[in-house]
Write an enzyme that holds these catalytic residues in place. Structure first.
Site, PDB file in Angstrom:
ATOM      1  N   GLU A   1       0.885  -1.161  -0.021  1.00 24.67           N
ATOM      2  CA  GLU A   1       0.062  -0.032   0.076  1.00 24.67           C
ATOM      3  C   GLU A   1       0.913   1.396  -0.047  1.00 24.67           C
ATOM      4  O   GLU A   1       0.548   2.163   0.818  1.00 24.67           O
ATOM      5  CB  GLU A   1      -0.949   0.019   1.236  1.00 24.67           C
TER       6      GLU A   1
HETATM    7  C1  LIG Z   1       2.295  -9.850   0.395  1.00 25.29           C
HETATM    8  C2  LIG Z   1       1.787  -8.637  -0.545  1.00 25.29           C
HETATM    9  C3  LIG Z   1       0.655  -8.420  -0.716  1.00 25.29           C
HETATM   10  C4  LIG Z   1       0.374  -7.402  -1.908  1.00 25.29           C
HETATM   11  N1  LIG Z   1      -0.988  -6.877  -2.133  1.00 25.29           N
HETATM   12  C5  LIG Z   1      -1.035  -6.226  -3.171  1.00 25.29           C
HETATM   13  C6  LIG Z   1      -2.592  -5.907  -3.699  1.00 25.29           C
HETATM   14  O1  LIG Z   1      -3.324  -6.682  -3.111  1.00 25.29           O
HETATM   15  N2  LIG Z   1      -2.763  -5.135  -4.839  1.00 25.29           N
HETATM   16  C7  LIG Z   1      -1.546  -4.612  -5.401  1.00 25.29           C
HETATM   17  O2  LIG Z   1      -1.820  -3.917  -6.552  1.00 25.29           O
HETATM   18  N3  LIG Z   1      -0.424  -4.829  -4.937  1.00 25.29           N
HETATM   19  C8  LIG Z   1       0.027  -5.670  -3.913  1.00 25.29           C
HETATM   20  N4  LIG Z   1       1.119  -5.806  -3.415  1.00 25.29           N
HETATM   21  C9  LIG Z   1       2.275  -5.072  -4.103  1.00 25.29           C
HETATM   22  C10 LIG Z   1       2.847  -4.072  -3.231  1.00 25.29           C
HETATM   23  O3  LIG Z   1       2.039  -2.823  -3.139  1.00 25.29           O
HETATM   24  C11 LIG Z   1       4.426  -3.511  -4.085  1.00 25.29           C
HETATM   25  O4  LIG Z   1       5.203  -4.785  -3.644  1.00 25.29           O
HETATM   26  C12 LIG Z   1       4.687  -1.956  -3.285  1.00 25.29           C
HETATM   27  O5  LIG Z   1       4.014  -1.353  -3.752  1.00 25.29           O
HETATM   28  C13 LIG Z   1       6.258  -1.947  -3.929  1.00 25.29           C
HETATM   29  O6  LIG Z   1       6.528  -2.304  -5.082  1.00 25.29           O
HETATM   30  P1  LIG Z   1       7.671  -3.514  -5.699  1.00 25.29           P
HETATM   31  O7  LIG Z   1       7.529  -4.829  -5.183  1.00 25.29           O
HETATM   32  O8  LIG Z   1       7.545  -3.510  -7.255  1.00 25.29           O
HETATM   33  O9  LIG Z   1       8.971  -2.681  -5.218  1.00 25.29           O
HETATM   34  P2  LIG Z   1       9.749  -1.464  -5.895  1.00 25.29           P
HETATM   35  O10 LIG Z   1       8.767  -0.365  -6.351  1.00 25.29           O
HETATM   36  O11 LIG Z   1      10.655  -2.164  -6.967  1.00 25.29           O
HETATM   37  O12 LIG Z   1      10.636  -1.026  -4.890  1.00 25.29           O
HETATM   38  C14 LIG Z   1      11.957  -1.680  -4.309  1.00 25.29           C
HETATM   39  C15 LIG Z   1      12.502  -0.805  -3.298  1.00 25.29           C
HETATM   40  O13 LIG Z   1      12.861   0.451  -3.863  1.00 25.29           O
HETATM   41  C16 LIG Z   1      12.268   1.561  -3.149  1.00 25.29           C
HETATM   42  N5  LIG Z   1      12.079   2.587  -4.077  1.00 25.29           N
HETATM   43  C17 LIG Z   1      11.255   2.398  -5.358  1.00 25.29           C
HETATM   44  N6  LIG Z   1      11.284   3.607  -5.884  1.00 25.29           N
HETATM   45  C18 LIG Z   1      11.860   4.587  -5.217  1.00 25.29           C
HETATM   46  C19 LIG Z   1      12.298   6.080  -5.194  1.00 25.29           C
HETATM   47  N7  LIG Z   1      11.864   6.820  -6.040  1.00 25.29           N
HETATM   48  N8  LIG Z   1      13.113   6.542  -4.039  1.00 25.29           N
HETATM   49  C20 LIG Z   1      13.493   5.755  -3.203  1.00 25.29           C
HETATM   50  N9  LIG Z   1      13.202   4.271  -2.895  1.00 25.29           N
HETATM   51  C21 LIG Z   1      12.437   3.943  -3.876  1.00 25.29           C
HETATM   52  C22 LIG Z   1      11.079   1.144  -2.688  1.00 25.29           C
HETATM   53  O14 LIG Z   1      10.830   1.837  -1.504  1.00 25.29           O
HETATM   54  C23 LIG Z   1      11.494  -0.107  -2.232  1.00 25.29           C
HETATM   55  O15 LIG Z   1      12.183  -0.281  -0.838  1.00 25.29           O
HETATM   56  C24 LIG Z   1       1.229  -6.598  -2.537  1.00 25.29           C
HETATM   57  C25 LIG Z   1       2.807  -7.013  -2.146  1.00 25.29           C
HETATM   58  C26 LIG Z   1       3.223  -8.100  -1.322  1.00 25.29           C
HETATM   59  C27 LIG Z   1       4.564  -8.368  -1.092  1.00 25.29           C
END
Ligand SMILES: Cc1cc2nc3c(=O)[nH]c(=O)nc-3n(C[C@H](O)[C@H](O)[C@H](O)COP(=O)(O)OP(=O)(O)OC[C@H]3O[C@@H](n4cnc5c(N)ncnc54)[C@H](O)[C@@H]3O)c2cc1C
Length: 580
Positions: free
Chosen positions: A396
């Site tokens: 979220e």
């Molecule tokens: C158990 C689980 C349940 C989930 N449920 C849902 C759901 O119901 N619906 C849905 O749509 N999604 C869901 N998600 C997805 C979740 O919202 C994403 O995993 C989350 O938004 C982060 O995206 P990402 O995993 O691609 O990480 P990335 O976006 O690749 O980020 C990786 C890291 O880099 C950091 N980062 C990224 N961009 C920047 C920046 N500009 N500056 C500094 N740091 C940065 C992030 O904070 C993070 O620490 C779920 C994920 C999990 C693990």
């Protein structure tokens, strides 16, 4: 989508130097009949959970028993936020979050099942759906016949959700949209039959040009949605998390949610409103962790005394209690704002999420530490608490992204004003009104402070520090905007400091309002522990704010970034050996 007129955001206004205290005082409370209703629901809830919800068993099995999910359905817990006319309980935000807190205090996965369904899965339909769409789906969502999921994240688009690739193409012959693409990490993905899906489509604009925009769709499983395997996860193991696949899924036009091309805004507004529910679940988790560890440190003896006699243990216990108190105050102040209606609460809900999830992580970590060796054992709850808590900082909106959001959205209005000011200074005659307005505001900033109303004498010191540091935040934000202009977007460490400062300010004001309101209701002696809590938190908070603000100018950021750049370029830890 019609633009709603909303009251200004309390926290955004702080960045501009205003304190809109009417949203803050008195601390919101529910109507007596609503509270009575809530108590009855909580009673049913707790009896059900005592009997059927075995968090550690669910964790070991990595699944939630079907009959427990059916039990939730029979009790109507899938319809807490759905209005009564569609078969739900029609609860206020405050009552809903209070229930999620109670569920979160027993099992994180269960809070997630109910929360993902209501806080985000069906929230779009509630907020933006047509009457026809609501009548069609809400009654079945209220009974749990349909479980809902929110589908935004994709393999290539997480934090940068605007980069989604799932595509919707209108088929003129069939008169349906054809959806193709995949989603990742979808909570309730293996259980849901109703999906709020975000996809790109080409839209012809008024100027005749075609633009690639995001549209939101209401999709049901029978349209052809396929789920991937259940993810093997660190924590919240009994909640369902899967990928979803859309291969030529046919979606009728009447299932477009809100206005075509406004899907990104819809996606963000759903999350803005859902985050406070997640925060409530986390406060529940912290309360459970505190309860468990209090029992442990009372029994466990070392050096001839129970652990709860030692200062370093007491310090941890007090910090956990304070964490809970502050997060709880922020959350229920925010739900009160939401229930009041027409208020921009996007910053407040993001701050509640960051605070409550960071706190929960710290709390379960410290509880595990206090449990010592047994904290590490699967026979005790501490390690599961730690595993279950970790996800909250990620989903979220990760806490990094939310801090960036809090700082940039907070400064946006002031930034636009200063941009206009810049233009006005280039053309002083045309911009005269703006310049005098600015000059007045500038003088006011330096001569006075926007003030809070009078509070109880016990809280005057805390109120003074809030006003002092609110003013400092405003002046600092303005200085930062003038110094960096558009470059502020890349200055993430500064953004983090500003975000942490405003989160602390919101924590302070939430506690001051809560305790001031309670003193008026119950008197000083009844509230002495709350007064102590509020004053202590405010003292610690303003010192952190001062540190964050001072570090905006005096810091080691350049050196830190240079260290990072070096190891990034070397692709390893590459320093001379200490032994040579
Ligand atoms: C158990 C689980 C349940 C989930 N449920 C849902 C759901 O119901 N619906 C849905 O749509 N999604 C869901 N998600 C997805 C979740 O919202 C994403 O995993 C989350 O938004 C982060 O995206 P990402 O995993 O691609 O990480 P990335 O976006 O690749 O980020 C990786 C890291 O880099 C950091 N980062 C990224 N961009 C920047 C920046 N500009 N500056 C500094 N740091 C940065 C992030 O904070 C993070 O620490 C779920 C994920 C999990 C693990």
């Amino acid at each position: 989508m019609a633009e709603k007129k909303t009251l200004p955001s309390f926290s955004k206004s702080l960045f501009s130097g205003f304190i809109y205290d009417d949203q803050i005082f008195p601390f919101p409370c529910q109507k007596p009949d609503e509270n009575e209703n809530l108590e009855m629901i909580l009673d049913t809830l707790n009896k059900f959970m005592d009997r059927y919800v075995d968090s550690s068993q669910f964790d070991r099995d990595e699944r939630m028993p079907g009959d427990v999910i059916n039990g939730w359905k029979e009790l109507g817990f899938f319809g807490l936020v759905i209005p009564e006319k569609y078969g739900g309980y029609g609860l206020s935000n405050t009552s809903y979050v209070r229930i999620l807190e109670e569920v979160g205090a027993v099992d994180g996965s269960t809070a997630l099942l109910l929360g993902a369904h209501q806080s985000i899965g069906l929230k779009g339909l509630l907020m933006f759906g047509t009457e026809e769409q609501k009548q069609k789906y809400l009654p079945r969502l209220a009974t749990g016949e349909l479980i809902a999921a929110y589908c935004l994240t994709e393999p290539g688009a997480g934090s940068d959700a605007g980069g989604i690739k799932t595509r919707a193409i209108w088929d003129e012959k069939k008169k349906v949209y054809i959806l193709n693409g995949s989603k990742m990490w979808i909570t309730n993905g293996g259980l849901a039959d109703f999906f709020t899906v975000f996809a790109r489509e080409e839209i012809k604009m008024e100027n005749g040009r075609t633009e690639d925009k995001i549209t939101a769709f209401l999709v049901t499983r029978d349209m052809g949605v396929k789920s991937g395997n259940e993810e093997k996860k660190l924590g919240i193991r009994s909640s369902s998390t899967t990928a979803l696949f859309f291969e030529n899924v046919e979606v009728p036009f009447e299932n477009v949610l809100g206005e075509r091309g406004k899907g990104f805004k819809i996606a963000m507004e759903i999350l803005n409103s859902g985050r406070v529910g997640l925060a409530g679940g986390c406060v529940g988790g912290s309360k459970r962790a505190l309860r468990q560890i209090l029992a442990f440190v009372k029994e466990r003896e070392q050096f001839g005394k129970p652990l709860n006699n030692f200062e370093l243990i007491k310090e941890k216990l007090a910090q956990i209690a304070m964490n809970i108190f502050v997060a709880e105050s922020m959350i229920y102040l925010t739900t009160g704002m939401i229930d009041q209606g027409d208020v921009d609460f996007s910053l407040e809900s993001a701050m509640c999420k960051v605070k409550a999830t960071d706190n929960l992580w710290d709390d379960v970590n410290e509880c595990l530490q206090m449990a010592g060796g047994i904290g590490f054992s699967q026979e005790y709850p501490y390690e599961q608490n730690l595993r279950d808590a970790r996800i909250n900082i990620i989903f979220e909106g990760t806490n990094e992204i939310l801090r960036i959001f809090v700082a940039l959205a907070g400064m946006q209005e002031r930034g636009e004003y200063l941009k206009k000011m810049g233009k006005a200074l280039k053309d002083p005659i045309k911009g005269f009104g703006l310049i005098t307005d600015y000059a007045m505001h500038y003088m006011k900033d330096r001569l006075t402070t926007d003030r809070l109303p009078d509070v109880d004498s016990e809280l005057v010191g805390s109120k003074y520090e809030f006003e002092r540091w609110a003013k400092n935040l405003h002046i600092t934000a303005e200085r930062v905007l003038i110094k960096y202009g558009k470059q502020i977007i890349d200055k993430e460490i500064i953004q983090k400091r500003l975000a942490d400062a405003v989160i602390d300010l919101f924590g302070m004001i939430s506690c001051i309002s809560r305790v001031d309101t309670n003193i008026k209701k119950f008197g000083h002696s009844e509230c002495r522990h709350e007064i102590l809590m509020c004053k202590t938190f405010c003292e610690l908070a303003w010192r952190r704010i001062r540190r964050n603000i001072l570090m905006i100018d005096k810091n080691e950021d350049e050196a830190i970034l240079a260290i990072a750049d070096y190891i990034i370029s070397e692709e390893k830890y590459n320093y001379h050996s200490v032994l040579r």
